[in-house]
Motif scaffolding. Structure first.
Motif, short mmCIF file in Angstrom:
data_model
loop_
_atom_site.label_atom_id
_atom_site.label_comp_id
_atom_site.label_asym_id
_atom_site.label_seq_id
_atom_site.Cartn_x
_atom_site.Cartn_y
_atom_site.Cartn_z
N ALA A 1 0.80 -1.29 0.12
CA ALA A 1 0.15 -0.06 0.11
C ALA A 1 0.74 1.12 -0.06
O ALA A 1 0.60 2.29 -0.78
CB ALA A 1 -0.97 0.15 1.16
N VAL A 2 1.91 1.26 0.90
CA VAL A 2 2.64 2.50 0.90
C VAL A 2 3.56 2.76 -0.44
O VAL A 2 3.76 3.79 -0.88
CB VAL A 2 3.82 2.35 2.01
N ALA A 3 3.93 1.69 -0.72
CA ALA A 3 4.62 1.69 -2.37
C ALA A 3 3.76 2.11 -3.34
O ALA A 3 4.00 3.16 -4.17
CB ALA A 3 5.31 0.26 -2.70
N GLU A 4 2.66 1.83 -3.39
CA GLU A 4 1.60 2.36 -4.51
C GLU A 4 1.23 3.72 -4.19
O GLU A 4 1.20 4.32 -5.04
CB GLU A 4 0.24 1.33 -4.24
N LEU A 5 1.17 3.95 -3.02
CA LEU A 5 0.85 5.55 -2.53
C LEU A 5 2.01 6.53 -2.73
O LEU A 5 1.77 7.45 -3.53
CB LEU A 5 0.37 5.57 -1.22
N LEU B 1 -9.68 2.39 -3.51
CA LEU B 1 -9.08 1.74 -4.61
C LEU B 1 -9.42 0.41 -5.04
O LEU B 1 -9.66 -0.42 -4.12
CB LEU B 1 -7.42 2.17 -4.41
N GLU B 2 -9.29 -0.07 -6.11
CA GLU B 2 -9.30 -1.58 -6.69
C GLU B 2 -8.12 -2.23 -6.14
O GLU B 2 -7.22 -1.81 -5.91
CB GLU B 2 -9.45 -1.88 -8.18
N PRO B 3 -8.55 -3.30 -5.32
CA PRO B 3 -9.76 -4.41 -5.67
C PRO B 3 -11.06 -4.11 -4.40
O PRO B 3 -11.61 -4.96 -4.18
CB PRO B 3 -9.42 -5.65 -5.63
N GLY B 4 -10.75 -3.03 -3.81
CA GLY B 4 -11.75 -2.56 -2.39
C GLY B 4 -11.27 -3.21 -1.33
O GLY B 4 -10.03 -3.36 -1.13
N VAL B 5 -12.19 -3.43 -0.32
CA VAL B 5 -11.79 -3.99 0.91
C VAL B 5 -11.72 -5.84 0.67
O VAL B 5 -12.85 -6.30 0.38
CB VAL B 5 -12.79 -3.64 2.13
N VAL B 6 -10.65 -6.27 1.00
CA VAL B 6 -10.41 -7.80 0.62
C VAL B 6 -9.50 -8.38 1.64
O VAL B 6 -8.94 -7.69 2.34
CB VAL B 6 -9.79 -7.91 -0.93
N HIS B 7 -9.43 -9.67 1.56
CA HIS B 7 -8.66 -10.59 2.41
C HIS B 7 -7.17 -9.90 1.96
O HIS B 7 -6.91 -9.70 0.79
CB HIS B 7 -8.81 -11.90 2.31
N MET B 8 -6.27 -9.40 2.79
CA MET B 8 -4.75 -8.85 2.64
C MET B 8 -4.15 -9.40 1.57
O MET B 8 -3.74 -8.54 0.77
CB MET B 8 -4.20 -8.91 3.87
N PRO B 9 -4.04 -10.72 1.34
CA PRO B 9 -3.31 -11.06 0.01
C PRO B 9 -3.67 -10.66 -1.04
O PRO B 9 -2.84 -10.69 -2.02
CB PRO B 9 -2.93 -12.70 0.42
N LEU B 10 -4.88 -10.47 -1.01
CA LEU B 10 -5.54 -9.96 -2.51
C LEU B 10 -5.50 -8.75 -3.00
O LEU B 10 -5.91 -8.35 -4.06
CB LEU B 10 -7.16 -10.54 -2.39
N TRP B 11 -5.09 -7.89 -2.06
CA TRP B 11 -4.87 -6.50 -2.16
C TRP B 11 -3.65 -6.26 -3.13
O TRP B 11 -2.35 -6.14 -2.56
CB TRP B 11 -4.88 -5.67 -1.14
N GLY C 1 -8.10 -5.94 4.26
CA GLY C 1 -7.23 -4.69 4.06
C GLY C 1 -7.80 -3.81 3.01
O GLY C 1 -8.34 -4.47 1.86
N GLY C 2 -7.84 -2.57 2.89
CA GLY C 2 -8.28 -1.49 1.85
C GLY C 2 -7.56 -0.45 1.93
O GLY C 2 -6.78 -0.02 3.09
N VAL C 3 -7.76 0.30 0.87
CA VAL C 3 -7.19 1.82 0.55
C VAL C 3 -7.97 2.54 -0.09
O VAL C 3 -8.87 2.20 -1.18
CB VAL C 3 -5.73 2.01 -0.17
N ALA C 4 -8.12 3.82 0.58
CA ALA C 4 -9.14 4.78 -0.11
C ALA C 4 -8.68 6.19 -0.29
O ALA C 4 -7.78 6.64 0.68
CB ALA C 4 -10.40 4.88 0.55
#
Length: 271
Positions: A63-67, A233-243, A262-265
């Motif tokens: 998440a931090v890398a993406e942001l 952000l896609e894929p929404g709120v999902v089980h952590m490995p799926l983000w 986990g999720g990011v918005a």
């Protein structure tokens, strides 16, 4: 591995530290024999716990890398623990050397270790505060002078909101944090859940809490609500490995076994 730098005088090595136990599970070097003994006892009861902790840290890193790649250059990391083993400053500053990070934790041991580790990094600061007191967190964060609250901030709440019981009104706390940052800011949350979990895992999660505070397991709908009207952000709120896994091979056929979403918005422009 023992920490080589001199320890702060306030660190008590006669008792294990929850923050150092967590560091041990992540493969860090900021732990001691007394911490490792407790970690091994916990692991004997909950053999999946270390994998769960590593999955949570991997989600945070992604998440931090993406942001950071999206242009975020300042972060408020609440419930940070000991900032080691690929933590926020390492990930963000590895992409943008000018990224600034304010770490927040209630645990005085975590804070003392963190300040010792980061004393040579002028773009980081560590404050001791409780997630249940967002006004204090925000005031102290401003006092550091590192964060510009007129520009987008990445607010990180990885594995911390589940330590806030319903009686402390986590919805209110989350709203206060969302309201404090400008449009274009991002919110990162990972949170333990009871959904898709066998009973033995639910019992283990409670027994293995990293502090004496009991974990409050919540549903995907409850976790999603903490993002308010922000744009997920896609894929929404999902089980952590799926983000946004780094590779499809990083996701096994049971991503729910780690027991957390986990999720990011992104905060939208006022309109």
């Amino acid at each position: 591995m023992e920490q080589s730098r001199a320890l702060p005088t306030e660190v008590d090595l006669s008792r294990p530290s929850a923050a150092r136990v967590y560091d041990y599970f992540l493969g860090g070097a900021h732990n001691f024999e007394i911490d490792r003994q407790l970690a091994q006892q916990i692991a004997a009861m909950t053999p999946n716990l270390a994998d769960t902790m590593r999955a949570g840290r991997a989600f945070l890193r992604r998440a931090v890398a993406e942001l950071t790649r999206l242009g975020v250059d300042q972060y408020l990391d609440i419930g940070s623990g000991i900032p080691t083993v690929g933590n926020v400053h390492e990930v963000a500053q590895g992409i943008n050397p000018k990224a600034r990070i304010v770490y927040v934790d209630i645990d005085p041991v975590a804070v003392a270790h963190s300040r010792s580790i980061l004393e040579d990094n002028p773009l980081t600061a560590v404050i001791q505060a409780d997630v249940r007191d967002p006004a204090h967190i925000l005031s102290e964060a401003r006092e550091t002078g590192l964060l510009d609250f007129t520009k987008p901030i990445g607010v990180l709440l990885a594995g911390i909101v589940h330590f806030v019981p319903d009686s402390d009104d986590p919805d209110r706390l989350m709203a206060a944090l969302r309201d404090a940052v400008p449009p274009g800011s991002y919110l990162v949350i990972s949170h333990s859940t009871y959904e898709d979990q066998p009973q033995e895992m639910l019992d283990a999660q409670k027994l293995s809490a990293r502090t004496a505070t009991e974990i409050t397991l919540r549903s995907k709908a409850q976790v999603s609500a903490y993002f308010g009207d922000w744009e997920l952000l896609e894929p929404g709120v999902v089980h952590m490995p799926l983000w946004r896994p780094d590779s499809p091979d990083d996701v096994d056929d049971q991503p729910e076994r780690f027991g957390a979403f986990g999720g990011v918005a992104r905060k939208p422009a006022a309109g």
